[in-house]
Scaffold this motif. Structure first.
Motif, PDB file in Angstrom:
ATOM      1  N   ASP A 139      43.427  39.242  35.129  1.00  0.00           N
ATOM      2  CA  ASP A 139      43.309  39.581  36.542  1.00  0.00           C
ATOM      3  C   ASP A 139      42.721  38.378  37.284  1.00  0.00           C
ATOM      4  O   ASP A 139      41.529  38.075  37.171  1.00  0.00           O
ATOM      5  CB  ASP A 139      42.400  40.800  36.717  1.00  0.00           C
ATOM      6  CG  ASP A 139      42.315  41.274  38.156  1.00  0.00           C
ATOM      7  OD1 ASP A 139      42.799  40.541  39.052  1.00  0.00           O
ATOM      8  OD2 ASP A 139      41.768  42.354  38.399  1.00  0.00           O
ATOM      9  N   LYS A 140      43.554  37.680  38.060  1.00  0.00           N
ATOM     10  CA  LYS A 140      43.110  36.462  38.732  1.00  0.00           C
ATOM     11  C   LYS A 140      42.079  36.740  39.817  1.00  0.00           C
ATOM     12  O   LYS A 140      41.285  35.872  40.173  1.00  0.00           O
ATOM     13  CB  LYS A 140      44.321  35.732  39.336  1.00  0.00           C
ATOM     14  CG  LYS A 140      45.300  35.232  38.284  1.00  0.00           C
ATOM     15  CD  LYS A 140      46.468  34.497  38.936  1.00  0.00           C
ATOM     16  CE  LYS A 140      47.432  33.982  37.881  1.00  0.00           C
ATOM     17  NZ  LYS A 140      48.596  33.266  38.489  1.00  0.00           N
ATOM     18  N   ASN A 141      42.088  37.956  40.373  1.00  0.00           N
ATOM     19  CA  ASN A 141      41.145  38.296  41.435  1.00  0.00           C
ATOM     20  C   ASN A 141      39.766  38.628  40.896  1.00  0.00           C
ATOM     21  O   ASN A 141      38.756  38.416  41.571  1.00  0.00           O
ATOM     22  CB  ASN A 141      41.678  39.474  42.249  1.00  0.00           C
ATOM     23  CG  ASN A 141      42.967  39.141  42.970  1.00  0.00           C
ATOM     24  OD1 ASN A 141      43.117  38.037  43.480  1.00  0.00           O
ATOM     25  ND2 ASN A 141      43.892  40.095  43.004  1.00  0.00           N
ATOM     26  N   SER A 142      39.725  39.145  39.661  1.00  0.00           N
ATOM     27  CA  SER A 142      38.437  39.525  39.079  1.00  0.00           C
ATOM     28  C   SER A 142      38.455  39.341  37.566  1.00  0.00           C
ATOM     29  O   SER A 142      38.431  40.315  36.804  1.00  0.00           O
ATOM     30  CB  SER A 142      38.118  40.990  39.436  1.00  0.00           C
ATOM     31  OG  SER A 142      36.868  41.372  38.894  1.00  0.00           O
TER      32      SER A 142
END
Length: 248
Positions: A139-142
């Motif tokens: 998950d690149k956002n988190s």
């Protein structure tokens, strides 16, 4: 295996301090002054209960869960204990636990595996064992560190193993299921991949020509004995781990 016991094993793994996981893979073999710590190399599952579950039902999914028989490791006994679960289209899930494979039958495990994944596992420094079971989420956002929980076996995720374990003709001949511990050090520098890479071995009675053809079509690595009175083995490598193949 009772459901409550299986859940305890699985929860023990998930709740164990990551820095203490290494202790659960080692135990003292022998009781004399020369006894040494030994690292577990292979686990085995007696298949009577598993075969009954696989043969009597239409299978929806299966899984090999990482598990610990005890929350706190003890030097005198091995506490790493994976759990095999089967979920059918009807009825409740069933569970079976693995035990240590005390002695590998000569010639069963392919030499290529021993020289690669198995040797990597045995030679990994104790201080690095914990790292084999941790990866960063995609998950690149988190992005977060994640611990390996299981290997889900469904048509969509691990089609090869699912296909062989739902082939009732082959399952009826299955004598044991081995879980060989391994490490793919090519993945060690990849923070998004689990380095731990086990191999599943199905030991079965002699396959007939039709069954051999089905195995060949599935593309599985097999170790077919030339002796009529010896068992055959089927190997499944590079299972897809959960996470990321699950929604836990």
């Amino acid at each position: 295996m009772q459901v409550e016991k299986a859940i305890d094993y699985i929860d023990n793994w998930k709740k164990c301090d990551i820095s203490r996981l290494v202790n659960h893979f080692h135990f003292i073999k022998g009781k004399d002054v020369s006894s040494q710590y030994q690292r577990v190399q292979s686990m085995t599952l007696k298949t009577d209960s598993l075969k009954a579950s696989l043969l009597k039902n239409d299978i929806k999914s299966m899984a090999i869960h990482m598990g610990l028989s005890k929350a706190q490791a003890k030097p005198e006994e091995l506490s790493f204990s994976p759990v095999f679960s089967v979920i059918g289209t009807i009825g409740k899930p069933t569970y079976d636990d693995f035990s240590i494979l005390e002695e590998e039958p000569k010639g069963i495990v392919p030499e290529s595996f021993k020289q690669a994944l198995s040797n990597n596992w045995l030679m990994t420094d104790q201080s690095m064992i914990d790292d084999l079971f941790v990866a960063v989420s995609t998950d690149k956002n988190s992005p977060q560190l994640q611990r390996l929980h299981s290997y889900q076996i469904t048509r969509e995720i691990n089609d090869l193993l699912f296909s062989i374990l739902t082939d009732k003709g082959i399952v009826s001949k299955m004598k044991s299921l081995h879980f060989h511990l391994g490490a793919d050090m090519n993945k060690y520098s990849d923070k998004y991949a689990f380095t731990f890479s086990p191999v599943i071995e199905l030991v079965i009675e002699k396959l007939d020509d039709e069954e051999l053809l089905r195995v060949a079509k599935l593309g599985m690595r097999s170790n077919i004995s030339l002796m009529d009175d010896e068992d055959d083995s089927i190997f499944i490598e590079y299972l897809k781990p959960c996470p990321s193949t699950c929604n836990e």
